[in-house]
Design an enzyme around this catalytic site. Structure first.
Site, PDB file in Angstrom:
ATOM      1  CE  LYS A 256       2.013  73.525  41.449  1.00  0.00           C
ATOM      2  NZ  LYS A 256       0.573  73.779  41.259  1.00  0.00           N
ATOM      3  CG  ASP A 326      -0.262  72.850  44.226  1.00  0.00           C
ATOM      4  OD1 ASP A 326       0.466  73.964  44.434  1.00  0.00           O
ATOM      5  OD2 ASP A 326      -0.488  72.108  43.473  1.00  0.00           O
ATOM      6  CD  GLU A 328       0.620  78.001  46.065  1.00  0.00           C
ATOM      7  OE1 GLU A 328      -0.066  77.215  46.016  1.00  0.00           O
ATOM      8  OE2 GLU A 328       0.924  79.010  45.143  1.00  0.00           O
ATOM      9  NE  ARG A 330      -6.967  78.238  46.664  1.00  0.00           N
ATOM     10  CZ  ARG A 330      -7.825  77.522  46.079  1.00  0.00           C
ATOM     11  NH1 ARG A 330      -8.907  77.099  46.661  1.00  0.00           N
ATOM     12  NH2 ARG A 330      -7.312  77.280  44.938  1.00  0.00           N
TER      13      ARG A 330
HETATM   14  N1  BES Z   1       0.363  78.293  41.175  1.00  0.00           N
HETATM   15  C1  BES Z   1      -0.826  77.262  40.842  1.00  0.00           C
HETATM   16  C2  BES Z   1      -1.778  77.308  39.653  1.00  0.00           C
HETATM   17  C3  BES Z   1      -1.104  77.513  38.370  1.00  0.00           C
HETATM   18  C4  BES Z   1      -1.295  76.542  37.737  1.00  0.00           C
HETATM   19  C5  BES Z   1      -0.435  78.709  37.916  1.00  0.00           C
HETATM   20  C6  BES Z   1      -0.806  76.403  36.331  1.00  0.00           C
HETATM   21  C7  BES Z   1      -0.015  78.682  36.676  1.00  0.00           C
HETATM   22  C8  BES Z   1      -0.370  77.459  35.832  1.00  0.00           C
HETATM   23  C9  BES Z   1      -1.641  77.193  42.179  1.00  0.00           C
HETATM   24  O1  BES Z   1      -0.837  77.523  43.448  1.00  0.00           O
HETATM   25  C10 BES Z   1      -2.095  75.967  42.397  1.00  0.00           C
HETATM   26  O2  BES Z   1      -1.355  74.957  42.552  1.00  0.00           O
HETATM   27  N2  BES Z   1      -3.436  75.570  42.347  1.00  0.00           N
HETATM   28  C11 BES Z   1      -4.121  74.166  42.378  1.00  0.00           C
HETATM   29  C12 BES Z   1      -5.215  74.377  43.572  1.00  0.00           C
HETATM   30  C13 BES Z   1      -5.688  73.163  43.898  1.00  0.00           C
HETATM   31  C14 BES Z   1      -4.877  72.521  44.898  1.00  0.00           C
HETATM   32  C15 BES Z   1      -7.124  73.496  44.630  1.00  0.00           C
HETATM   33  C16 BES Z   1      -4.612  73.985  41.098  1.00  0.00           C
HETATM   34  O3  BES Z   1      -4.929  74.816  40.411  1.00  0.00           O
HETATM   35  O4  BES Z   1      -4.452  72.626  40.746  1.00  0.00           O
HETATM   36 ZN    ZN Z   2       0.821  78.750  43.238  1.00  0.00          ZN
HETATM   37 ZN    ZN Z   3       0.031  75.881  44.243  1.00  0.00          ZN
END
Ligand code: BES
Ligand code: ZN
Ligand code: ZN
Length: 477
Positions: A256, A326, A328, A330
């Site tokens: 990230k 990222d 992860e 799921r």
């Molecule tokens: N933990 C994050 C989602 C998140 C974002 C939680 C903001 C709280 C605040 C999750 O693991 C993630 O990174 N999701 C990605 C998925 C994508 C790579 C398909 C996302 O939402 O960008």
């Molecule tokens: Zn996450």
């Molecule tokens: Zn993530």
């Protein structure tokens, strides 16, 4: 914070009078000048009026006006939090909450707003930076509120406090093992059974999703089972809650950007909601068989980290092509959802800070909910959600969204496309279920950059009150 019931109002006490209208002022022994001051403030649309009697302070809190029933409870919680601001501002330690015109539910809502709003996370503040809120004790002067009501409020609030603490703790403290230990501590307190699977056990079970995410970590994963099975349970099949316990989400090799990473200690807020909810349910001995499952790990890049392009064999034997490390949450939830099949559950609800997409769509005001074969349960859950103001916005589970998860080389991939990210995440999880199922994405409301009434800055503990209220509704019908 201490809350008790009081049968008298000492003449030196600080008092908040909850009233419906200026007519209620008549019995309250204010002087003529004070009454005219209060009425003027009310005219100026103040809903809390402070009267300084020098050796004590008196407050008038006015019942909220035209709002719907559920909104009214929320308006009263917000009012309680506002009153709290006055009390802490005036360095008051003890207060009596007095009302002859509010109902028991309303008074509890008011005090709930005060108690939840008074939460602080001060563990890492030292010296003069450790500014502790002054209010320590609330006495409720009302025939409408029982000791049982107060006990219930305090258990729920302490569950919310714990849940917020877990989220606010940085990952250097809140490792997967620590999170499991916290669950065990609460289970021991409430009389529930808590079992913790170590890495060895997780390996022997072949929980491939959880192990893949954990490969970049120097800390072992955990899988915690928090079970409350009272003898007088009203249900034959258990309700199962599954909480995402990513104690820190760097994104892994799909790293990230740092401004998105800053708050990622909150990525175990789903787990915190399950632990807090299970604690409240078991401590208050609701006669319902309920199980909480918490897969936990951090997600980091490292020499051995799982890679974009990797193929992982999951706990249920199916394969996943990882196109973004990222995504992860799921991966670990899928294993827990497959594991839940063994309970032949009445309903499974997962809760997770799963996608930025959910947060972008609806912000921090609500969570995203999706349902599969859940019959009336989803309607019931939304009703509980409205009651506690942890609201749910339904997103569709239409199959077309699932098509976006097709993989060329494995059974499915772990990301959809650029669009509808919250929905494709839910569709991914659906594959690992064979029972009535509800998916909740709390990426928006789990963690706040600045406080919103009694939802204090940082972890909000969202989900705890929802789960307690929902399971309680199974008893009361
Ligand atoms: N933990 C994050 C989602 C998140 C974002 C939680 C903001 C709280 C605040 C999750 O693991 C993630 O990174 N999701 C990605 C998925 C994508 C790579 C398909 C996302 O939402 O960008
Ligand atoms: Zn996450
Ligand atoms: Zn993530």
């Amino acid at each position: 914070m201490k809350v008790d019931k009081s049968t008298r109002k000492p003449s030196s006490a600080n008092i908040i009078y909850l009233i419906k209208s200026n007519n209620d002022l008549i019995d309250l022994n204010f002087s003529r000048e004070e009454v005219s001051y209060i009425k003027n403030m009310r005219k100026a649309k103040k809903d809390i009026v402070e009267v300084n009697r020098f050796n004590k302070r008196l407050y008038i809190a006015y019942y909220p006006g035209q709002v719907s029933v559920n909104q009214k409870s929320e308006a009263i919680r917000v009012l309680g939090n506002k009153a709290l601001g006055f009390l802490n501002g005036s360095k008051i330690t003890k207060v009596v909450v007095s009302s002859t015109s509010f109902s028991g539910n309303d008074i509890i809502a008011f005090v709930e707003g005060m108690v939840l709003g008074n939460y602080q996370f001060l563990k890492y503040k030292t010296g003069e930076n450790k500014k502790v809120n002054s209010l320590e004790e609330i006495s409720i002067f009302s025939k409408e509120v029982s000791l049982k009501d107060i006990d219930e409020l305090m258990v729920i609030s302490s569950a919310v406090y714990n849940s917020r603490d877990y989220v606010n703790e940085p990952d250097s403290f809140m490792t997967a093992e620590q999170l499991a230990t916290e669950a065990k501590t609460l289970g021991d307190d409430s009389g529930a059974k808590v079992e913790i699977f170590t890495k060895k056990k997780i390996e022997s079970l072949k929980m491939g999703g959880l192990l893949a995410v954990n490969r970049g970590s120097i800390n072992p994963p955990t899988f915690t089972i928090f079970e409350w099975k009272p003898k007088n349970a009203v249900n034959d099949k258990p309700y199962v809650f599954v909480g995402k316990g990513v104690v820190y989400d760097t994104g892994g090799l799909s790293l990230k950007p740092s401004n998105f990473m800053e708050t990622m200690k909150c990525d175990m807020a789903g787990a915190a909601a399950v632990i807090g909810g299970m604690y409240a349910i078991s401590k208050l001995k609701l006669p319902v068989h309920v199980i909480g499952l918490i897969p936990a790990t951090d997600n980091r890049p490292d020499g051995n980290a799982y890679t974009p392009g990797d193929v992982v064999t999951m706990f249920d034997g199916s394969t996943v092509e990882v196109l973004n490390t990222d995504a992860e949450g799921r991966m670990i939830l899928a294993d827990a959802l497959s594991y839940a099949k063994k309970y032949d559950p009445e309903l499974v609800i997962d809760i997770a800070t799963l996608t930025g997409s959910a947060s972008r769509a609806i912000g921090s005001q609500a969570m995203v909910g999706m349902k599969v074969n859940s019959g009336k349960e989803f309607v019931g859950l939304c009703k509980s959600a409205d009651k506690v103001h942890e609201r749910i916005v339904e997103f569709p589970m239409w199959d077309e969204y699932g098509d976006m998860l097709r993989s060329e080389i494995a059974d499915r991939k772990n990301i959809g496309g650029a669009e509808a990210g919250a929905i494709t995440a839910g569709k991914f999880l659906e594959h690992f279920t064979n029972y009535p199922y509800i998916h909740l994405d709390i990426a928006g409301p789990a963690f706040l950059a600045k406080s919103n009434a009694y939802r204090t800055v940082g972890g909000t503990g969202v989900g705890v009150r929802l789960f307690y209220e929902f399971i309680k509704s199974k008893v009361e019908g």
